[in-house]
Design a protein around this motif. Structure first.
Motif: not given
Length: 267
Positions: A193-199, A220-226, A233-238, A251-259
């Motif tokens: 879903n986000q192939p252009d982002l390099i992990i 730095l991306l935060y994901f919840s295992t719960k 990931v869909s929220k990240l795309k939006v 890319l200039n963001q420090l973190y993105i919390d999607l949990r």
């Protein structure tokens, strides 16, 4: 009947009865000697001695080390008597256990062949992740088993940097397998879903139920295992489409919390 004749007859009769017993003992001794001779012949004869070892060229198992370990086992004796470099006396189960303790082997078939040959046909365990701890890179599979170790950063393999307490054990990384399962889901979903982002790498610390993914030269991306990984990931795309359409700003963001549910926190 003359006096004493009856006693002589009994003596002769008893003597005749004892002779077959002596013959049986001689036959038994002869059989033991023959078997001992056969055993010694088979043990020391070069006809059955293993002198040619055939091993595969592996990806994760060093062929030279595998051969050396095999020869080390073949130099031993089983029960202090049976030479293991002998095709007849070789314990295939013993060799299997010996090699399985030392190498990441998924399957191993040991085949005895004519002309002094021993063939090892094996399938290696493979790695899917790399665990970075104390400057060493541990190649591990989905069960946390250590396949091999390196000192240089690998290419084209997911790296998890451990910032928490040491997890490296003798043969495995001692951690929750649920974390590894969720990490694989994040990796696969991001790739689709986000192939252009390099992990860049993943970060493991003491924060529970959380997967942290560092985008190369990005946040730095935060994901919840719960929570559902696909929805996160869909929220990240939006977010990228509506808030950060400019890649540089993203890319200039420090973190993105999607949990947390439908909410997204970023800085």
């Amino acid at each position: 009947m003359r006096p004493g004749q009856s006693q002589r007859n009994r003596f002769v009769s008893q003597t005749l009865k004892k002779r077959p017993v002596k013959k049986k003992n001689k036959k038994l001794i002869g059989l033991v000697v023959l078997l001992l001779f056969i055993f010694l012949y088979l043990s020391f004869s070069s006809a059955l001695k293993i002198s040619n070892l055939v091993t595969p060229l592996g990806k994760n198992i060093n062929q030279a080390e595998l051969e050396q370990a095999t020869w080390d086992y073949l130099s031993q004796r089983r029960f202090w008597l049976l030479p293991q470099n002998n095709l007849l006396f070789l314990s295939k189960s013993g060799l299997f256990n010996y090699l399985n303790e030392r190498f990441p082997i998924a399957e191993l078939k040991i085949k005895k062949r004519p002309l002094h040959r021993l063939v090892l046909d094996l399938v290696e365990k493979d790695y899917s992740l790399v665990w970075l701890e104390n400057g060493l890179y541990y190649y591990i599979n989905d069960q946390g088993e250590i396949i091999k170790t390196a000192t240089e950063r690998p290419q084209n393999v997911v790296v998890i940097s451990n910032l928490a307490d040491p997890k490296q054990g003798e043969k495995r990384i001692d951690m929750d397998l649920k974390y590894l399962e969720s990490l694989h889901t994040v990796q696969q979903t991001m790739t689709v879903n986000q192939p252009d982002l390099i992990i860049g790498h993943y970060v493991y610390d003491n924060e529970p139920n959380t997967i942290k993914l560092k985008i190369e030269e990005g946040p730095l991306l935060y994901f919840s295992t719960k929570e559902d990984i696909v929805k996160q990931v869909s929220k990240l795309k939006v977010l990228r489409d509506q808030v950060f359409p400019d890649q540089v700003n993203f890319l200039n963001q420090l973190y993105i919390d999607l949990r947390y549910g439908d909410r997204v926190f970023y800085q």
